[in-house]
Design an enzyme around this catalytic site. Structure first.
Site, PDB file in Angstrom:
ATOM      1  N   HIS A  44      20.665 -10.155 -60.848  1.00 41.92           N
ATOM      2  CA  HIS A  44      20.389  -9.964 -59.418  1.00 41.92           C
ATOM      3  C   HIS A  44      19.140 -10.745 -58.998  1.00 41.92           C
ATOM      4  CE1 HIS A  44      22.340  -5.948 -60.383  1.00 41.92           C
ATOM      5  NE2 HIS A  44      23.100  -6.394 -59.410  1.00 41.92           N
ATOM      6  N   ASP A 157      31.180 -12.217 -61.122  1.00 40.42           N
ATOM      7  CA  ASP A 157      32.279 -11.588 -60.383  1.00 40.42           C
ATOM      8  C   ASP A 157      33.054 -12.689 -59.654  1.00 40.42           C
ATOM      9  OD1 ASP A 157      31.683  -8.686 -60.864  1.00 40.42           O
ATOM     10  OD2 ASP A 157      29.772  -9.342 -60.034  1.00 40.42           O
ATOM     11  N   GLN A 160      35.847 -11.710 -57.248  1.00 38.58           N
ATOM     12  CA  GLN A 160      35.223 -11.101 -56.070  1.00 38.58           C
ATOM     13  C   GLN A 160      34.711 -12.185 -55.123  1.00 38.58           C
ATOM     14  OE1 GLN A 160      32.394  -7.615 -56.006  1.00 38.58           O
ATOM     15  NE2 GLN A 160      30.847  -9.203 -55.926  1.00 38.58           N
TER      16      GLN A 160
HETATM   17  O1  PAF Z   1      28.994  -7.243 -56.771  1.00 34.09           O
HETATM   18  C1  PAF Z   1      28.563  -6.135 -56.378  1.00 34.09           C
HETATM   19  O2  PAF Z   1      27.521  -5.659 -56.813  1.00 34.09           O
HETATM   20  C2  PAF Z   1      29.349  -5.356 -55.346  1.00 34.09           C
HETATM   21  O3  PAF Z   1      30.712  -5.503 -55.523  1.00 34.09           O
HETATM   22  C3  PAF Z   1      28.941  -5.693 -53.902  1.00 34.09           C
HETATM   23  C4  PAF Z   1      29.230  -7.141 -53.562  1.00 34.09           C
HETATM   24  C5  PAF Z   1      27.458  -5.406 -53.710  1.00 34.09           C
HETATM   25  C6  PAF Z   1      29.718  -4.820 -52.927  1.00 34.09           C
HETATM   26  O4  PAF Z   1      29.487  -3.462 -53.143  1.00 34.09           O
END
Ligand code: PAF
Length: 292
Positions: A44, A157, A160
């Site tokens: 992060h 991800d 995603q």
């Molecule tokens: O990747 C994540 O941490 C989550 O899927 C996100 C994008 C914050 C959505 O809740």
């Protein structure tokens, strides 16, 4: 750093910070956004670093989104470390953290869904029905609330990212998306909040997922193009008790599986180690270091 707990507080703080940045003229400071579910780790913080380098105003959200967890998944156990998260954001120079409670984002009678078809039919979408609808919904809401110019997501991800990218394109959200490389532990395991569930031999075995991806990438770089052979090479690396859920070589944009691998294709993997479900991926690059 400001912390907003409600949508109204977030909007007011965003306005205040932007005006403080450019009080005189019409110049709009670039607003960056990193949405997270908290329990912030180096992965992060890499996104946050990219954001603070590229944007004048930086926003992080921390919200463990219930709609992307199916019943029986780890919503309740998901690690929550609010104090440490806020401290890391402050140290990293974030301007504003959005930290809503569930009832801020989801009214009792909320009735709207966002379903991104096709891209969600395979892989994590097949294994976790409803997951990407929950992700799309919360990301759409967060983008509407925060109104960033650039939003940052991790390559770990990968599916995603492609799903969010398609939603943003199809629904004309005025935001650019940036995908940042996966950050790894020293043995290659992709950083994830769920790694905290792994103990002892399970933790050691989990690293063989990335070792498998690397062996596949090496075989590709050496000239192998047959997807079945490449996947077999990766599978052979996995140690007990890693249990493969899917391993596929796919087109990087459509995520359709490929019989014959090509440069730029993505290798997507999900595996279970004990109770813990892990995902990872790499992008194939012929003859060079593979991309994450
Ligand atoms: O990747 C994540 O941490 C989550 O899927 C996100 C994008 C914050 C959505 O809740």
């Amino acid at each position: 750093m400001e912390v907003a707990y409600t949508i109204e507080e977030l909007r007011q703080a965003r306005r205040r910070i932007c005006v403080a940045f450019a009080p005189e003229d019409e110049r709009h400071p670039r607003v960056g956004f990193v949405p997270t579910m908290g329990n912030l780790h180096e992965g992060h913080m890499c996104l946050v670093k990219r954001m603070t380098d590229e944007c004048e105003v930086s926003v992080v959200s921390i919200f463990v989104n219930p709609t992307q967890f199916a019943p029986g998944e780890d919503f309740d156990e998901y690690p929550r470390t609010p104090d440490a998260d806020l401290m890391q954001c402050e140290d990293a120079g974030v301007d504003l953290v959005f930290f809503p409670e569930e009832d801020q984002l989801y009214l009792e009678d909320h009735s709207t869904e966002i379903v991104v078809h096709r891209l969600t039919e395979r892989y994590c979408g097949a294994a976790r029905p409803g997951h990407f609808a929950g992700v799309a919904l919360v990301v759409a809401k967060l983008l509407n609330i925060v109104q960033p110019d650039i939003a940052y997501f991790g390559q770990k991800d990968y599916q995603q990212f492609r799903v969010i990218e398609r939603m943003v394109r199809d629904l004309d959200f005025p935001v650019a998306l940036s995908m940042c490389a996966t950050v790894r532990e020293s043995d290659g395991l992709a950083m994830s909040s769920r790694n905290a569930y792994l103990k002892g031999d399970d933790r050691k075995a989990a690293a063989t997922i990335y070792q498998g991806l690397q062996v596949l990438a090496e075989a590709f770089a050496a000239g192998e193009r047959d997807s079945a052979a490449l996947k077999e090479a990766a599978r052979a690396e996995l140690a007990e008790p890693v249990r493969l859920e899917y391993l596929e070589i796919a087109d990087a944009w459509s995520l359709e599986p490929k019989q014959s691998a090509a440069r730029g294709d993505v290798v997507l993997v999900a595996a279970h180690v004990g109770e813990t479900r892990l995902i990872d991926n790499i992008v194939l690059a012929a003859g060079e270091e593979n991309a994450n």
